[in-house]
Design a protein around this motif. Structure first.
Motif, mmCIF file in Angstrom:
data_model
loop_
_atom_site.group_PDB
_atom_site.id
_atom_site.type_symbol
_atom_site.label_atom_id
_atom_site.label_comp_id
_atom_site.label_asym_id
_atom_site.label_seq_id
_atom_site.Cartn_x
_atom_site.Cartn_y
_atom_site.Cartn_z
ATOM 1 N N ARG A 1 26.367 -0.081 -37.587
ATOM 2 C CA ARG A 1 25.113 -0.284 -36.873
ATOM 3 C C ARG A 1 25.051 0.505 -35.570
ATOM 4 O O ARG A 1 24.026 1.093 -35.236
ATOM 5 C CB ARG A 1 24.943 -1.781 -36.563
ATOM 6 C CG ARG A 1 23.656 -2.117 -35.829
ATOM 7 C CD ARG A 1 23.631 -3.574 -35.434
ATOM 8 N NE ARG A 1 24.679 -3.880 -34.467
ATOM 9 C CZ ARG A 1 24.896 -5.095 -33.966
ATOM 10 N NH1 ARG A 1 24.159 -6.119 -34.369
ATOM 11 N NH2 ARG A 1 25.860 -5.293 -33.086
ATOM 12 N N SER B 1 10.664 -5.621 -41.244
ATOM 13 C CA SER B 1 10.933 -4.576 -42.234
ATOM 14 C C SER B 1 9.677 -4.350 -43.077
ATOM 15 O O SER B 1 8.719 -5.116 -43.010
ATOM 16 C CB SER B 1 12.114 -4.973 -43.117
ATOM 17 O OG SER B 1 13.298 -5.089 -42.350
ATOM 18 N N ALA C 1 16.182 -5.831 -43.873
ATOM 19 C CA ALA C 1 16.155 -6.511 -42.582
ATOM 20 C C ALA C 1 16.203 -5.505 -41.441
ATOM 21 O O ALA C 1 16.508 -4.319 -41.631
ATOM 22 C CB ALA C 1 17.339 -7.479 -42.483
ATOM 23 N N ASN C 2 15.901 -6.019 -40.229
ATOM 24 C CA ASN C 2 16.075 -5.243 -39.001
ATOM 25 C C ASN C 2 15.331 -3.909 -39.041
ATOM 26 O O ASN C 2 15.918 -2.840 -38.974
ATOM 27 C CB ASN C 2 17.571 -5.050 -38.713
ATOM 28 C CG ASN C 2 18.258 -6.378 -38.485
ATOM 29 O OD1 ASN C 2 17.840 -7.173 -37.639
ATOM 30 N ND2 ASN C 2 19.301 -6.641 -39.250
ATOM 31 N N THR C 3 14.023 -4.021 -39.171
ATOM 32 C CA THR C 3 13.085 -2.890 -39.200
ATOM 33 C C THR C 3 13.400 -1.873 -40.287
ATOM 34 O O THR C 3 13.114 -0.680 -40.145
ATOM 35 C CB THR C 3 12.974 -2.179 -37.832
ATOM 36 O OG1 THR C 3 14.207 -1.523 -37.503
ATOM 37 C CG2 THR C 3 12.613 -3.155 -36.720
ATOM 38 N N ASN C 4 13.947 -2.347 -41.379
ATOM 39 C CA ASN C 4 14.138 -1.408 -42.486
ATOM 40 C C ASN C 4 12.788 -0.853 -42.946
ATOM 41 O O ASN C 4 11.797 -1.580 -43.054
ATOM 42 C CB ASN C 4 14.821 -2.087 -43.671
ATOM 43 C CG ASN C 4 15.312 -1.070 -44.674
ATOM 44 O OD1 ASN C 4 16.294 -0.386 -44.420
ATOM 45 N ND2 ASN C 4 14.618 -0.921 -45.793
ATOM 46 N N TRP D 1 23.079 0.831 -42.515
ATOM 47 C CA TRP D 1 22.376 0.940 -41.240
ATOM 48 C C TRP D 1 22.100 2.421 -40.991
ATOM 49 O O TRP D 1 22.942 3.268 -41.294
ATOM 50 C CB TRP D 1 23.231 0.441 -40.074
ATOM 51 C CG TRP D 1 23.311 -1.034 -39.868
ATOM 52 C CD1 TRP D 1 24.304 -1.874 -40.315
ATOM 53 C CD2 TRP D 1 22.405 -1.870 -39.124
ATOM 54 N NE1 TRP D 1 24.065 -3.149 -39.910
ATOM 55 C CE2 TRP D 1 22.911 -3.190 -39.170
ATOM 56 C CE3 TRP D 1 21.219 -1.614 -38.432
ATOM 57 C CZ2 TRP D 1 22.268 -4.261 -38.553
ATOM 58 C CZ3 TRP D 1 20.581 -2.684 -37.814
ATOM 59 C CH2 TRP D 1 21.097 -3.989 -37.877
ATOM 60 N N GLN E 1 19.143 -1.810 -43.833
ATOM 61 C CA GLN E 1 18.735 -2.022 -42.453
ATOM 62 C C GLN E 1 18.525 -0.677 -41.773
ATOM 63 O O GLN E 1 19.364 0.223 -41.888
ATOM 64 C CB GLN E 1 19.803 -2.819 -41.700
ATOM 65 C CG GLN E 1 20.027 -4.207 -42.288
ATOM 66 C CD GLN E 1 21.325 -4.823 -41.850
ATOM 67 O OE1 GLN E 1 21.331 -5.866 -41.217
ATOM 68 N NE2 GLN E 1 22.432 -4.199 -42.168
ATOM 69 N N GLU E 2 17.393 -0.553 -41.090
ATOM 70 C CA GLU E 2 17.058 0.700 -40.411
ATOM 71 C C GLU E 2 17.306 1.906 -41.322
ATOM 72 O O GLU E 2 17.850 2.926 -40.907
ATOM 73 C CB GLU E 2 17.838 0.825 -39.100
ATOM 74 C CG GLU E 2 17.406 -0.193 -38.063
ATOM 75 C CD GLU E 2 18.032 0.020 -36.698
ATOM 76 O OE1 GLU E 2 18.703 1.053 -36.483
ATOM 77 O OE2 GLU E 2 17.865 -0.869 -35.844
ATOM 78 N N SER F 1 12.507 -9.703 -40.551
ATOM 79 C CA SER F 1 12.683 -9.065 -39.241
ATOM 80 C C SER F 1 12.051 -7.674 -39.156
ATOM 81 O O SER F 1 12.724 -6.685 -38.950
ATOM 82 C CB SER F 1 14.156 -9.019 -38.826
ATOM 83 O OG SER F 1 14.980 -8.434 -39.798
#
Length: 354
Positions: free
Chosen positions: A157, A268, A233-236, A183, A206-207, A266
């Motif tokens: 990450r 995504s 997740a996490n702005t994917n 990531w 993720q991302e 989140s």
């Protein structure tokens, strides 16, 4: 007895690796068996002894960019790490048993380009079986992991980003964490991720942007957790400046038992799943929470947890969600109401949507 058990398992797993592994004339090779290993390069011996990790390292050190190492022998590298430099091809034709190295991968390629790992068979209880960051044009081929714990593949990450990553077939059994976690990848192609009896996700994106995935197939994945066979997740899928135009394409998700089937969370989005086949998931069959521009074009949900659109207050609500499914033996619920949500549900599901 433990050693006999290990090598019996090693031989069985190695037989599953493509017979092409080690074919032709590799530039370096590692041969032998427990207690006696030889590494050769260009017809010259570069290592002879009882240390399997040292033999592999010597073979890798003996080649340069554009060359190939074939590890024909099976063995254990213990708590050590195999590091693969730019331009090198590394094939594990035997089975490599991995130990636990906290925070590290048993096999790593960091800040490199044009690395290829076409064949690999792994066993053991690593921290990360394979770890990457700062890579470009990384090609993973037929990767088999029969693990007792740990994580399969990890892209870090908080390190340099990655581009042009491809994976042909990743098969992971027994990982305590995720089978594959990404990531910071721009340009990802995956043929298939097959996860069995994995503690957390089968595939966790993720991302990651500009991704094309064939099949994600999980059995008993993420049991008793909030994770899923496929999790984004996490702005994917976010391409920048609130751009959630479709850039993540997944052909099919199959999930049986375990935890969730498909989970987007989140902030995504930008993802299209052509088809799902989800049955008897122990948590939500599908959960979409604070995601944007998600399309599920077809498929079936049978039993298990509900198909749900939800939202947490710290992020913007769901928007631009389109779901076409046949759902039986469970419910479909949207709460709170999202923005521009389209449902096309057939089957016997109870419906509570806006």
């Amino acid at each position: 007895m433990a050693r006999l058990t290990f090598f019996t398992a090693a031989l069985a797993l190695a037989s599953a690796v493509n017979a092409q592994c080690g074919s032709g004339n590799p530039d370096a090779s590692v041969t032998g068996s427990e207690g006696s290993y030889t590494a050769t390069s260009g017809g010259s011996e570069v290592y002879s002894g009882n240390n399997y990790h040292a033999a592999i390292t010597a073979a890798l050190d003996a080649i340069s960019s554009g060359q190939r190492v074939s590890v024909m022998a099976s063995g254990s590298i213990g708590e050590n790490t195999i590091s693969i430099g730019s331009g090198k091809t590394f094939e594990g034709c035997g089975t490599i048993d991995l130990g636990y190295h906290a925070g590290r991968g048993s096999i790593e390629s960091l800040d490199t380009s044009d690395v290829s790992i076409p064949y690999l068979s792994l066993t053991g209880s690593p921290y990360f079986a394979m770890r990457f960051y700062g890579v470009s044009n990384l090609a993973l081929g037929q990767i088999e992991m029969n693990l007792s714990d740990g994580m399969g593949i990890r892209f870090e990450r908080d390190e340099a980003s990655n581009s042009g990553v491809s994976m042909e077939s990743i098969r992971v059994t027994g990982a305590g964490s995720h089978a594959v976690e990404t990531w910071n990848i721009d340009g990802l192609t995956i043929g298939e991720v097959i996860a069995r009896d994995v503690g957390e996700c089968g595939l966790l994106l993720q991302e990651t942007t500009n991704a094309q995935v064939g099949l994600v197939d999980g059995e008993n994945v993420a049991a008793g957790t909030g994770y899923a066979t496929l999790r984004m997740a996490n702005t994917n899928g976010l391409k920048g400046d609130n751009d959630y135009s479709t850039n993540v394409y997944i052909d099919k998700v199959v999930s049986r038992g375990g935890g969730r089937g498909v989970f987007c969370v989140s902030e995504s989005g930008g993802a299209e799943i052509a088809s799902v086949d989800l049955a008897d998931n122990g948590n939500n069959a599908i959960l979409i929470e604070n995601c944007y521009n998600i399309k599920i074009l077809g498929g079936t949900v049978s039993g298990g947890g509900e198909v749900r659109l939800a939202a947490r207050s710290e992020f913007a609500n769901n928007r631009d969600i389109s779901i076409t499914l046949t759902v039986d033996g469970t419910s479909v619920r949207e709460s709170p109401c999202g923005e521009n949500i389209s449902w096309n549900i057939s089957g016997g599901a109870s419906m509570d949507v806006c």
